[in-house]
Design a protein around this motif. Structure first.
Motif, short mmCIF file in Angstrom:
data_model
loop_
_atom_site.label_atom_id
_atom_site.label_comp_id
_atom_site.label_asym_id
_atom_site.label_seq_id
_atom_site.Cartn_x
_atom_site.Cartn_y
_atom_site.Cartn_z
N PRO A 33 0.43 3.60 -8.12
CA PRO A 33 0.00 3.94 -9.49
C PRO A 33 1.00 3.55 -10.57
N ASN A 34 2.29 3.42 -10.23
CA ASN A 34 3.30 3.11 -11.24
C ASN A 34 3.69 1.64 -11.27
N LEU A 35 3.04 0.85 -10.46
CA LEU A 35 3.42 -0.55 -10.35
C LEU A 35 2.98 -1.34 -11.59
N VAL A 36 3.94 -2.02 -12.19
CA VAL A 36 3.68 -2.96 -13.28
C VAL A 36 3.92 -4.35 -12.73
N LEU A 37 2.88 -5.12 -12.61
CA LEU A 37 2.98 -6.40 -11.94
C LEU A 37 3.57 -7.47 -12.86
N PRO A 38 4.23 -8.47 -12.28
CA PRO A 38 4.87 -9.52 -13.10
C PRO A 38 3.85 -10.33 -13.88
N GLU B 27 0.82 -1.20 0.00
CA GLU B 27 0.00 0.00 0.00
C GLU B 27 0.86 1.26 0.00
N ASP B 28 0.33 2.30 -0.63
CA ASP B 28 0.92 3.63 -0.56
C ASP B 28 2.39 3.63 -0.94
N CYS B 29 2.68 3.06 -2.09
CA CYS B 29 4.05 3.04 -2.63
C CYS B 29 4.01 3.76 -3.97
N PRO B 30 4.03 5.09 -3.97
CA PRO B 30 3.81 5.85 -5.22
C PRO B 30 4.91 5.65 -6.26
N ASN B 31 6.12 5.26 -5.81
CA ASN B 31 7.23 5.10 -6.75
C ASN B 31 7.56 3.64 -7.07
N LEU B 32 6.80 2.74 -6.51
CA LEU B 32 7.05 1.33 -6.76
C LEU B 32 6.74 0.99 -8.22
N VAL B 33 7.73 0.38 -8.88
CA VAL B 33 7.59 0.07 -10.30
C VAL B 33 7.40 -1.43 -10.53
N SER B 34 8.10 -2.26 -9.75
CA SER B 34 8.03 -3.69 -10.02
C SER B 34 8.17 -4.50 -8.75
N ILE B 35 7.70 -5.75 -8.83
CA ILE B 35 7.81 -6.72 -7.75
C ILE B 35 8.48 -7.95 -8.32
N SER B 36 9.39 -8.53 -7.56
CA SER B 36 10.09 -9.73 -8.01
C SER B 36 9.10 -10.87 -8.21
#
Length: 1365
Positions: free
Chosen positions: A949-954, A921-930
């Motif tokens: 908002p910037n998260l692109v999921l695997p 939650e509330d990770c505005p700069n998170l782009v990816s997750i392993s």
């Protein structure tokens, strides 16, 4: 009764005989029996009972293999119960005569404790106390006799009436004759020689084997000597790459440590990391493939509903296969005995063998080589005894309590001789060590050693060792264990229930009389309880103790909570003659006015008193300190006292008996709290036995000195400056040290002695260290804790100087507000300071950590991913700039403004494999997750991704156990979500909110099927494909809740009526999604096309949807078609943005709705409810223009109304009674929820003659409400609601006071005050006497304190959800 066939002769029956003989045939009873001329009959009964005792004792443990024998034993049991009844009855008549002749404690002494001391006689036999209390309890509490016989009529005659005597004589002779017949029969059946009875108890072996349940959770503080065995077993488990299921047996004699080794392997991190699924099953002697399959299913199925009602074995195995497919698993089968049922074994393993995944293992423990031969596919792992060195350390732990113990050379010599015969068997060491530990003396150890000569360990049996411990038990405890043999194997006992059963059988009432008020189904005090002059233990809540009038007559009581009152029968002098007390708590001492009055309790005479608690009320402002000191002087206890607790005392200093004229020299524990005037605490050096010192909220205490202790607690002492310790062993024995909120402490001897004692002797026994908000207690930059090898809990708060922490292996670590802290062992890779002891980093030091809290440590360097341990149950990280905020309680939550990539450098995914839910939650700069990391969470059931908002999921996210998914305000695409859901086996809840990348929704089978994933991934998807979410058909039978909100561009592109296929869907929420109209309004004329299982529907009637719906309804009317009804299951409807144009037609379609909530509908001016005759709850919230409610008189089932933030409604409500039938409906209304007190003065309230619950609540978004209290007119109106039994005040930040006349609400049972911080006290006139529950949440501390004082046995008080004791 045939319950004994196939069992063993019941030793507990013999215990019943012994209990009757001991308790009944006493000198007093013999004299009385001769007086009533029943001595010949009773002698005959006694003879036959003693004969029965010998027969049963000789036959104990023998197998019962025929019905005639079982019938005889059942007959003996029934006759013994009859004998107990007749002896109870005779004892009753004897006691009645004693009371009528004035030999007992007369009721007339009840108000005079002194007189009762002089006149009451103590029965010579403790067993008479049992029956005295039992008879009186039966009379006063009216409980049933434990058997079928009803109570006889009481007689006024001193002697037995002739008819009664004849009846008893006849019954006694009948019992005796039948006992003789049955016992001869048993003796003949078993060919017993009762002349050898004396030698048999120590020689016979039990006829059946006890088994036990086991667990995978670690129960041993330390595992000795099994590291090499563990590593060898793990190597076999991990390196066996066969595609077939492998079975590895561990074989060894009983008690050698097979289960411990299996548990050691099971909890090893290498095993946890390797296997996707671990299961632990205790097999024991009951090998049943159906039971074992069900227990395995409990491991692999998170929802028991999947198999709970399944009885077919084949179906159970198919469910098992489905849930373990494609998982590498480890199955532990502990304690196997079955070596013949090869067919059952093959059936059990059938689904496990069909898994078709390499590396799956079964590890089985057994004593029998024959079992290993039947089940093993690998060579058995033979486990032997511990080596001599490790075994000696383990034995010393059991016998001395410490593996490093080096005292008593003579005892160690005896121990060395004993362990030679134990052959490295850990269970033998535990049993014998516990026996030796009872008495660390040469005589006791030699006695055990001599006994040991006759009991040697066989190669395959541990029973003789356990038998030695049994032989050392007192006879009364041997009977208790024998009684347990009546229960089936593997029976799980509840301690309290078992103790009560022992009491009911008279096994543990030989010396004490017990009255458990709860057993008799009441928490009130029975009339005449003070007449229980022989009662020793009263098991009841404090309020029962407090309510006993003239308790001073109960001179045998050993525990008492006494509240001093200024009324007769509750004065402090009631305690005068209660000299058997062992534990005493005295409260409301403020009601004692003089030293002489206090001395009347004669505490100084109570030589058996071990624990004493003295408590003044918290509001002692008006008491004169000098008079309070004199009262405490008068409460001087006996010098044998071990524990004292003084709370709320406002005298200027300690009493002389605790200072200058110290008399309580046996004290071991002192607890002082809220003693507001004490400034110094000295003379403690005169207490050689003192082990615990606890000082809490002592606002004026400046100085304290103390000897060597085991426990030191100092909390909330703002003026404390000096803490002096003395003695050469000051830190040697200290186990618990807690210092919190003592900001002025500058001198603290235990810390200053570090250089004097050296590292090795600095707190060697300390297990818990808490230092909080004591900024001057230490100036150390390096806090030397590593030498504290016993330390398990460390909590440091607001220690400004510390830069480096060297900690040992811990269970719990808390670091809060440590502004300069840079390095901590186990978290930081290398220390910033050049300290030789810190050069080698050992990350395993925190591998056993269970709780970790780090808040506001801005300089701390965390070099390794979190959490550091897979056993962690609690984690809270925030205020570390280089680390994301993390929290683990039930699930795991991560938040960060700076996090860009979430991988295994940040999060230790492999240590979260058992986590059930994950929130990002509330990770505005998170782009990816392993992808590799998150796919390790194979047990994940809940996933929530919010405000990323910037998260692109695997793309290859596979979470097969997922049941709950929330995606909100993040970059998830439709294709990603489609792909992920295709791997989910049983999704229960799906929530989509503000998903801008999902433009289209359909309900159909995903395009990609298993086996074509590579081809599908190779194709370049079009932008429209990326935006399309296809809910797979696998969800049709599992989805229970679907929420779609704030997706203004989301369109429905599926087939009409698609929702009707979701047969498990119970809750549907669609809000602010205007383009989903085709999903709700079909072209075929079905309004809604809702699934048949739907129970609740949340809908936002946007202008577009309202227009479409209204148009569809008009078309149906014009064509003459019937307006379709929603599914009959639909009961709850939540609507927002409802308008006048739609409301009438819409509600006419919903006649079966039971709960209707209309909110946020600013254009709605009128509502027609005439069609909603099934309605039970009506809610109108934030309907600014609503001024008219029509058809109210038709709501004949209405029981609850909620009205919030609708300014036009008061006038509307005033007019309601004028509608036909409305008055009658209002008179039946049970619950009303409103946002202020104005409704009370409406004429509407006059009709609320059945109202039981009113809740004042300004709803969530209006919590700034200005209501400061009810007006006088509103309070008067509140008094008219005479049926009210529940009242709530929720979230009024400006509320200053509660209704002043609250006590006049004579029917009120529950009062709830939540979120009212300015209310500081309860009404001066008090609370209603009818009140049974008072709940206070998030209010002022003053109100919390006052409410705590209101807690009684009758009134349950909850403060922030916690019940006040």
């Amino acid at each position: 009764m045939m319950g004994l066939v196939g069992n063993v002769v019941d030793a507990a029956i013999g215990c019943l005989v012994q209990g009757i003989l001991e308790s009944f045939f006493t000198k007093h009873m013999e004299v009385w029996i001769r007086e009533v001329e029943l001595d010949e009959d009773v002698d005959k009964l006694e003879f036959e009972m003693r004969h029965a005792e010998m027969v049963l004792s000789a036959s104990g443990g023998r197998k019962i293999d025929n019905k005639p024998l079982a019938q005889s034993l059942d007959g003996v049991r029934e006759l013994l119960y009859d004998a107990e009844d007749v002896t109870d009855e005779l004892d009753y008549y004897r006691l009645q005569q004693q009371i009528e002749q004035g030999k007992g404690c007369s009721a007339g002494t009840g108000n005079n404790p002194e007189a009762s001391c002089a006149s009451s006689s103590t029965p010579s036999s403790p067993h008479q106390l049992v029956f005295s209390a039992r008879s009186q309890i039966i009379s006063w509490v009216s409980s049933e006799r434990k058997r079928k016989q009803e109570e006889e009529e009481q007689t006024d005659s001193i002697m037995l009436p002739h008819e009664t005597k004849l009846d008893i004589s006849k019954r006694i002779n009948g019992i005796a004759n039948n006992l003789h017949k049955f016992c001869n029969s048993i003796q003949g059946f078993l060919q017993l020689d009762i002349s050898r009875l004396v030698s048999t108890p120590n020689q016979r072996q039990r006829g059946v084997r006890n088994t036990r349940l086991t667990t995978s959770l670690p129960i041993e503080p330390k595992v000795y000597g099994r590291d090499a065995d563990r590593n060898m077993v793990i190597e076999l488990l991990l390196n066996e790459g066969s595609s077939d299921l492998c079975v590895l047996p561990i074989v060894g004699i009983g008690g050698i440590g097979k289960t411990t080794l299996a548990r050691y392997v099971y909890r090893d991190q290498r095993v946890i990391n390797h296997f996707d699924l671990q299961m632990w099953i205790c097999v024991s002697t009951n090998f049943n493939e159906v039971r074992l399959t069900l227990e395995i299913l409990e491991h692999v199925c998170k929802d028991r509903q999947e198999y709970r009602d399944v009885s077919n074995f084949n179906v159970l195995q198919e469910i098992l296969l489905k849930n373990i497919r494609e998982k590498i698993f480890l199955l532990i089968l502990d304690d196997m005995w079955e070596d013949k049922d090869k067919s059952g074994w093959n059936k059990l393993l059938a689904p496990l063998k069909c898994n078709q995944v390499s590396g799956c293992m079964v590890l089985a423990t057994t004593r029998r080589n024959s079992v290993a031969e039947m089940i093993g596919t690998l060579s058995p792992f033979q486990i032997s005894g511990l080596d001599e060195k490790e075994f000696w350390l383990f034995f010393k732990t059991c016998a001395f309590g410490n593996e490093n113990y080096e005292g008593h050379p003579s005892l160690q010599s005896i121990g060395q001789q004993i362990i030679k015969a134990l052959k490295g068997c850990p269970l033998a060491a535990q049993s014998v060590g516990a026996l030796l530990n009872r008495n660390i003396s040469y005589e006791h150890w030699r006695t055990v050693q001599d006994k040991w000569k006759y009991l040697q360990v066989k190669d395959d049996d541990i029973i003789p060792i356990l038998k030695l411990s049994y032989d050392y038990l007192p006879f009364c405890l041997q009977r208790c264990f024998s009684y347990c043999s009546m229960f089936p194997e593997d029976h799980q006992f509840k301690g309290e229930t078992l103790v009560q059963a022992w009491i009911s059988q008279n096994f543990v009432q030989c010396e004490d009389t017990v009255f458990n008020v709860g057993i008799y189904g009441t928490f009130s005090v029975p009339t005449g309880t003070n007449n229980l002059v022989s009662l020793r233990h009263l098991i009841a809540g404090n309020e029962v103790h407090y309510a006993i009038n003239c308790v001073g007559t109960m001179t045998s009581l050993q525990e008492l909570k006494f509240k001093v009152k200024n009324i007769g029968g509750f004065e402090i002098r009631q305690l005068r003659c209660m000299n058997e007390l062992v534990m005493l708590g005295i409260s409301q001492i403020a009601n004692i006015r003089t030293k002489e009055e206090a001395s009347g309790a004669r505490l100084i005479d109570k030589e058996h008193l071990k624990e004493l608690s003295l408590s003044w009320s918290c509001g002692n402002i008006g008491l004169e300190p000098e008079k309070t000191k004199e009262v405490l002087e008068g409460l001087q206890p006996h010098h044998n006292l071990k524990t004292i607790c003084i709370i709320g005392y406002n005298g200027p200093n300690s009493p002389t008996w605790l200072s200058s004229n110290l008399s309580v020299t046996s004290l071991q524990s002192i607890h002082l709290e809220n003693c507001s005037e004490w400034q110094t605490l000295r003379s403690l050096e005169m207490l050689p036995l003192l082990r615990k010192l606890k000082l809490v909220k002592m606002p004026n205490l400046v100085e304290v000195s103390f000897p060597s202790l085991e426990e030191l607690i100092l909390v909330e002492m703002p003026k404390l400056e000096k803490c002096f310790g003395y003695g050469t062993e000051l830190t040697a024995d200290l186990r618990v040290l807690i210092i919190k909120d003592c900001p002025q402490v500058k001198e603290f001897s235990p810390f200053q002695c570090y250089s004097y004692f050296g590292a090795e002797k600095w707190f060697p026994s300390l297990s818990e260290l808490v230092i909080g908000c004591c900024p001057h207690i230490s100036k150390w930059e390096i806090f030397p804790l590593r030498e504290m090898q016993s330390l398990k809990k460390l909590e440091l708060i607001d220690m400004h100087a510390v830069r480096e922490l060297l900690v040992p292996s811990l269970d719990e670590l808390v670091l809060i507000k440590m502004p300069r802290l840079e390095y901590c062992t186990g978290l930081t890779a290398s220390p910033p300071l050049q300290i030789s002891t810190s050069q080698v980093y050992q990350k395993e030091w925190l591998s056993s950590l269970r709780k970790l809290t780090i808040h506001d440590c801005p300089c701390l360097i965390v070099s390794h991913p979190l959490p550091p341990s897979d056993m962690m149950s609690h984690l809270s990280i925030k205020g570390i700039p280089t680390v994301s905020n993390m929290e683990k309680k039930i699930g795991f939550t991560i938040k960060s403004n700076d996090l860009i990539m979430l991988d295994d450098k940040i999060l230790a995914f492999q240590k979260l494999r058992g986590v059930g839910s994950l929130r990002i939650e509330d990770c505005p700069n998170l782009v990816s997750i392993s992808n590799e990391g998150i796919n390790q969470l194979t047990r994940l059931e809940g996933l929530r991704i919010k405000n990323c908002p910037n998260l692109v999921l695997p793309n290859r996210l596979v979470l097969p156990s997922l049941r709950f998914l929330t995606v909100q305000a993040c970059g998830a695409t439709g294709s990603w979500l489609t792909q992920m859901l295709s791997h989910v086996q049983s999704l229960d809840e799906l929530e989509l909110c503000d998903c801008a990348q999902i433009k289209s929704l359909s309900f159909s089978q995903p395009a990609g099927v298993k086996g074509n994933s590579s081809l599908a991934s190779a194709m370049t998807p079009s932008p429209r494909d990326e935006q399309l979410l296809k809910l797979p058909s696998i969800m049709l039978s599992s989805l229970r809740l679907l929420t779609i909100s704030d997706c203004p561009d989301l369109e429905f592109s599926g087939e009409e009526g698609a929702l009707q296929g979701y047969t498990s869907l119970k809750h549907l929420r669609i809000r602010r999604c205007p383009k989903l109209i085709p999903l709700l309004v079909s072209g075929k004329g079905d309004v809604g096309s809702l699934p048949p299982s739907l129970r609740s529907f949340h809908i936002d009637m946007s202008p577009v949807l309202s227009a479409a719906w209204d148009l569809k309804l008009k078309e149906l009317e014009q064509s003459g078609s019937l307006i379709p009804r929603p599914p009959l299951s639909l009961e709850i409807l939540y609507i927002s943005n409802l308008t006048d144009k739609v409301q009438s037609r819409l509600l006419s379609c919903l006649p079966t709705i039971r709960k209707l909530l209309i909110r946020e509908s600013p254009e709605l001016t009128s509502i027609q409810l005439g069609y909603s005759k099934a309605l039970r709850e009506l809610g109108l919230i934030d309907c600014q223009s609503l001024a008219s409610i029509e058809g109210f008189g038709s709501l004949t089932n209405l029981c609850c109304i909620t009205v919030y933030d609708s300014p036009g409604l008061p006038r509307c409500l005033e007019l309601l009674p004028q509608q036909q039938g409305a008055s009658e409906i209002l008179s039946r209304l049970g619950k009303l929820r409103v946002d202020d007190g104005s409704v009370l003065t409406m004429s509407l309230c006059k009709h609320l003659t059945s109202l039981t619950w009113i809740c004042f609540w300004p709803e969530h978004k209006k919590r700034g409400a200005t209501m400061m209290g009810l007006t006088e007119e509103q309070e008067r109106a509140l008094q008219l609601l005479t049926t009210l039994n529940r009242l709530n005040f929720w979230y009024f930040p400006n509320l200053l006071s509660l209704p002043s006349n609250l006590s006049r609400l004579t029917s009120l049972k529950m009062l709830d005050i939540t979120g009212c911080p300015r209310v500081t006290r309860l009404p001066e006139m008090g609370l209603p006497p009818s009140l049974t529950e008072l709940s206070v949440h998030w209010c002022s501390e003053e109100l919390h304190m006052q409410c705590r004082m209101e807690a009684t046995e009758k009134l349950k008080v909850l403060i922030d959800g916690i019940c006040v004791d």
